[in-house]
Structures are given as C-alpha cells and as structure tokens.
Design a protein around this motif. Structure first.
Motif, short mmCIF file in Angstrom:
data_model
loop_
_atom_site.label_atom_id
_atom_site.label_comp_id
_atom_site.label_asym_id
_atom_site.label_seq_id
_atom_site.Cartn_x
_atom_site.Cartn_y
_atom_site.Cartn_z
N TYR A 163 2.98 25.57 -7.19
CA TYR A 163 4.24 25.52 -5.77
C TYR A 163 5.40 26.04 -6.59
O TYR A 163 6.46 25.96 -6.05
CB TYR A 163 4.35 24.16 -5.71
N ASP A 164 5.37 27.23 -7.85
CA ASP A 164 6.22 27.73 -8.14
C ASP A 164 6.90 28.84 -7.50
O ASP A 164 6.61 30.03 -7.71
CB ASP A 164 6.02 27.87 -9.60
N TYR A 165 7.33 28.71 -6.19
CA TYR A 165 7.97 29.77 -5.03
C TYR A 165 9.21 29.22 -4.89
O TYR A 165 9.43 28.24 -4.74
CB TYR A 165 6.93 29.99 -4.13
N LEU B 258 8.77 26.92 -0.05
CA LEU B 258 7.58 25.95 -0.06
C LEU B 258 7.37 25.84 1.34
O LEU B 258 8.43 25.05 2.08
CB LEU B 258 7.58 24.78 -0.71
N LEU B 259 6.45 25.84 2.04
CA LEU B 259 5.96 25.52 3.63
C LEU B 259 5.70 24.08 3.50
O LEU B 259 5.10 23.58 2.57
CB LEU B 259 4.66 26.22 4.05
N ARG B 260 6.52 23.34 4.32
CA ARG B 260 6.41 21.99 4.47
C ARG B 260 5.45 21.49 5.81
O ARG B 260 4.87 20.57 5.77
CB ARG B 260 7.96 21.38 4.69
N GLN C 188 10.85 24.69 2.67
CA GLN C 188 11.84 24.03 1.47
C GLN C 188 12.09 25.06 0.55
O GLN C 188 11.37 26.03 0.26
CB GLN C 188 11.12 22.74 0.82
#
Lengths: 224, 310
Positions: free
Chosen positions: A127-129, A132-134, A167
């Motif tokens: 998730y190191d972007y 982040l799609l929630r 997010q």
C-alpha cells in the motif's frame, strides 16, 4: 531522536490485553517466530503461527499492535527499543507502565523478528502509494424522459456512476465518473484479467525462485 | 485497531494517521539551561568517567584491556555508579567491559549485585527491554546475561535474549549452538561461568585487538569441534599482535600455549601464524619441540606434517 505515539482507546485496550498475556508463553512465541525457517508473508499465516503458542484471543489481541509497532519502527526509521519506549509513555499510570515493562523486552524482540518484519514490509509495500482506494461502487440510476410539458414520462435512461473514495496524504477524497454499459463490461473484463495476471505471476515467481510471494490484499484462503 | 488479518490496508492507513514522528528539538545544550549547577557538574563528571572508559577501550593499542581493568578505572566506574542514585542505570556502560580480565569483571559483577536497587527483577526487565542490544558487540550482551542469569526464571526476556545471541553468533559464523555445546562439554559448570566462558571465546573473535587468552579460546572452540572458529581465533589474534608490533606479547602467548590440551589443527595454526617472526620469538622453538613430541606420543605425527614449520 524520541518518537511519540498516540494510541486511541481501542488500541490502548489491546495493549492492556497484551500486558496480561503470560510472559513465559510470550517468550516461547518470540523464540518460535525467531526460529521459523520460512517466515510467512501473509498476516493470516502469521496469526496461525502465533495461535500455535497463544490462545486465539491473545493472538488476535497481540498481532495488530505488534504489526503497528513494526510499521512505526520502519516508517520512522526508529529502533524497536525506541518504539516500545514510546508505547510505554502512552500509558499514563505507573502501574500500567510497570506492566508494560514486563513484556516490553519480548515485544521489542518480536518487532525485530524476521517473521514480523517480513509481513510488515509486505503490507507496507502493498500500500505504499500516494493514493489508496478505500471504496469503489457503481451507482445505477434511472433517468426519466419527460415530454415538453414535463408532466408525462415518455421513457427512461439507465445510467451508471462509478464512485471512487480514496485516501491520500492530505485526507480522503471522492471521485464520480459516468460510465456506460460498455465501460462496465470493459471494467469487468479488466478485473478478471487482473486477477488472472496476479495469480500467474505470483505462481511463476514462487516456483522459479522458491520464495514466498503474495498478491497485495490476498488472504490465506485465496492463497491455498 | 481491528483484526489486521482481515484488513491489512486499514492497518496501514491507520498507522499512517496515528503514528507521528515527534521531531523534538534535541539541542544538546538544553540540559545545561534546565539543570541546576550542582547537577550539571555531576553530569559533566559522569561524562568524563564514561568517556574515559570508552576511549581507552577503543584504543587500538594492545594494552587497552589492561587499562580498562586497572584499579583506577574501576574505582572511577564504581564512584560514578554510586553517584547515579537518582538516575536509572543504563546498560550502555557495559559495552566497554572486556570479559578478558575475569577478575576485574567479577569485581564489577559483585559491585552491581551490591546495588540492590539496580538489580531487581523490575529493573532487569527495563534494562533488557529498552537497551539497544543490536548496537552492542555480542560478547557484551552475553556478559549482561551472565550477570542476570540467577534471575532468569523471573525475567522471561532473558532466554529470548539468549536465543538472540545464539542467532547473532550463527550469523557471524562463529558457532551454531555455542551455549548448548559448552553446557555439554562442561556439565558441572554453573550457567554464569559458562556464559563468561562463551563471552571470552566470542571476545577473541569479535575484538579488533589481540585478546589476552585467545589461545585458550581457540582450544575451547576446537574442543567443541568448531575448528573454523578455533583457527580464526589463532590467525586473527596473531595478526593483530604482528600489526600492533606486540612481539613480546606474542612470544608470551607461545610460551603459555597449552599444547597438551590442543588438537592438531590449533597446534599447526599457532606454528604457521608465528612462522614469519620465528627468529624474534624465543619460546617458539621449545613449543615446536613440545608439539612434535606430543603429536608423536598421540600417534598423530604424520610424515611431513610439520615440514617448514620449525
């Protein structure tokens, strides 16, 4: 440089639960995890390992804070000793601090254990972007077609809206995109293709390197 | 923090949100402004005492271990500990203690044991939890475990740290199961003395200057069938002796070598390592004769085994 952490009420409750875990069993667990020949990559598998030494209740209370601490150590580039010290300071009463001291050494070694580090690293890299799609959903609407006077419905149009909540570092955002049937079909196709591609490359990597590999977000049941 | 197994993404986001790095202004002069004059004086004395100990230990000269163990230094350390009644004891000071001088180390242990307030189970829990052992030499961690071994039943983290040392030794290629092997080799010895022995053996390989009893450590490794570490002990320390011009000390090592306890690998190693300076080592020819006689007596003197080593 000291770090500060601010656990919320639920997190503090979990930490308090951890202080009540039998320290001797916890020591057995730390040694068990340190000696694992092939540390797991997925949190669910790690939980299974922890459950081999602790009760389900204790294992489930222990894993989230330990992974959090490991992530904090990684993201703040701090030593595990600094992190457990920071969590000690999060307790207000001296009695709770003393209870924490009893297991802090074990937690500290646990944070450094390859089994924990590997899972943490895998989770963080997953998730190191920046964004982040929630949540993603498609809202389907019916839009009526009125006559010129606006009193009679002559027909209708079904529309789709792709709603994406994501997010980023500056908080939560929403995005709405109008899509038609072809877009939905294309999306479906692309999703199925992405799942196939993920599985193929994971299996090929694992087989050729004999190293564990996970697809971001997959659980143990998906991996079997 | 809900179950991470179900929502790893949520956990990552949560950690991002909840954990904050506190970049405190860590001005080294802050303590000066906020501390009373008397305390500042004490703090400065403390720093000097500690620095003195560390500096001498870090010195690359071969007499570093002797200096650390000298009564003057030990008195300073003792004085410093007495003056620290209001401050919790940190373990960083132990890093400088060499296990090589057993007598001096035992004095230090005795002194610490007298400080009841510094040695309660609660204190050991704190020390073992909040000390960064990763930045320590393994030998120093083993020393800490030796000091605290009588309380190990009450300190669960003790055996975890022992396991950590074991792992570190494995990763350094020193020994896979040093502690277990020592226990099997010397079943009558107490755990305290076994740990001290282990620390001395590791010291002979970790320290970048020659240690005083490296040949004993080499023999100890050899007796545990850890020939690679035994040979490393001999060659590394002999090289340190030569590098630091300690010919006299090397001759003393040769003179004190317990050839009757050594096996053939260590015997050959000491003869090989000292061959380049054999003319300067008065005791070497005697050692050669003793080794030759011992090997012959044991029936191990194969043809050509000692060729070129006289």
């Amino acid at each position: 440089m000291p770090i500060k952490v601010k656990p919320d009420k639920d997190q503090l409750a979990q930490l308090r639960h951890c202080t009540r875990i039998d320290a001797s069993k916890l020591a057995d667990l730390v040694i068990h995890l340190s000696d694992l020949a092939k540390p797991p990559l997925i949190a669910d598998q790690l939980l299974t390992e922890i459950k081999s030494k602790l009760s389900s209740e204790d294992a489930e209370a222990l894993l989230p804070p330990v992974l959090s601490m490991s992530m904090i150590a990684r993201s703040s580039e701090s030593k595990s000793t600094e992190v457990v010290k920071a969590f000690r300071n999060a307790f207000e009463s001296p009695e709770e601090q003393e209870a924490w001291d009893k297991i802090a050494g074990l937690i500290q070694v646990l944070i450094d254990a390859p089994a924990i580090r590997l899972v943490t690293k895998a989770m963080q890299l997953s998730y190191d972007y920046a964004n982040l799609l929630r949540k993603a959903n498609i809202v389907t609407d019916l839009r009526p077609l009125f006559d010129d006077s606006g009193t009679v419905v002559e027909g209708g149009v079904v529309t789709h809206t792709l709603r994406i909540a994501y997010q980023s570092d500056d908080g939560g955002h929403d995005l709405s995109l109008a899509i038609d049937l072809k877009d939905v079909q294309k999306l479906q196709e692309q999703c199925e293709r992405a799942i196939k591609k993920g599985t193929s490359i994971r299996d090929e990597f694992s087989q050729s390197t004999n190293k564990p590999c996970m697809i971001s977000g997959e659980s143990e049941s998906h991996n079997e | 923090m809900s179950s991470v197994a179900l929502d790893p993404r949520g956990l990552v986001v949560q950690v991002r949100e909840n954990a904050e790095r506190a970049y405190l202004d860590y001005d080294s002069n802050d303590w000066y402004r906020s501390t009373a004059r008397q305390a500042r004086f004490g703090e400065q004395s403390t720093s000097r005492a500690t620095m003195g100990l560390c500096d001498e230990q870090k010195s690359s000269s071969g007499i570093a271990a002797e200096q650390v163990a000298s009564p003057t230094i030990w008195n300073r350390v003792a004085h410093w500990f007495r003056g620290r009644t209001e401050k919790p004891l940190t373990l960083d000071e132990f890093q400088s203690v060499s296990p090589n001088d057993v007598q001096a180390f035992d004095q230090f242990v005795t002194f610490l044991r007298q400080q009841e307030s510094c040695n309660s189970v609660e204190d050991w829990n704190k020390k073992l939890a909040y000390t960064d052992f990763d930045s320590w030499p393994v030998k120093s961690t083993i020393l800490i475990l030796a000091i605290s071994c009588d309380k190990q039943d009450d300190i669960p983290v003790w055996r975890v740290q022992l396991n950590r040392c074991r792992k570190n030794l494995q990763s350094l290629g020193i020994h896979n199961n040093l502690f277990e092997s020592l226990r099997n080799q010397y079943p009558a010895d107490s755990q305290h003395s076994l740990l001290l022995k282990a620390a001395r053996m590791v010291d002979a390989l970790e320290t970048q200057v020659a240690t005083d009893d490296y040949l004993d450590s080499a023999i100890a490794f050899e007796q545990l069938n850890e020939v690679r570490s035994a040979l490393a002990c001999v060659y590394r320390n002999a090289r340190y002796r030569l590098r630091d011009g300690q010919i006299k000390e090397l001759d003393s090592d040769v003179r004190g070598f317990e050839f009757s306890e050594a096996k053939v690998d260590t015997m050959l190693a000491i003869l090989t390592a000292t061959a380049p300076v054999k003319r300067n080592l008065a005791s070497r020819s005697t050692l050669y004769a003793n080794i030759q006689r011992t090997l012959k007596k044991r029936g191990q003197l194969e043809r050509g085994l000692l060729d070129g080593l006289q």
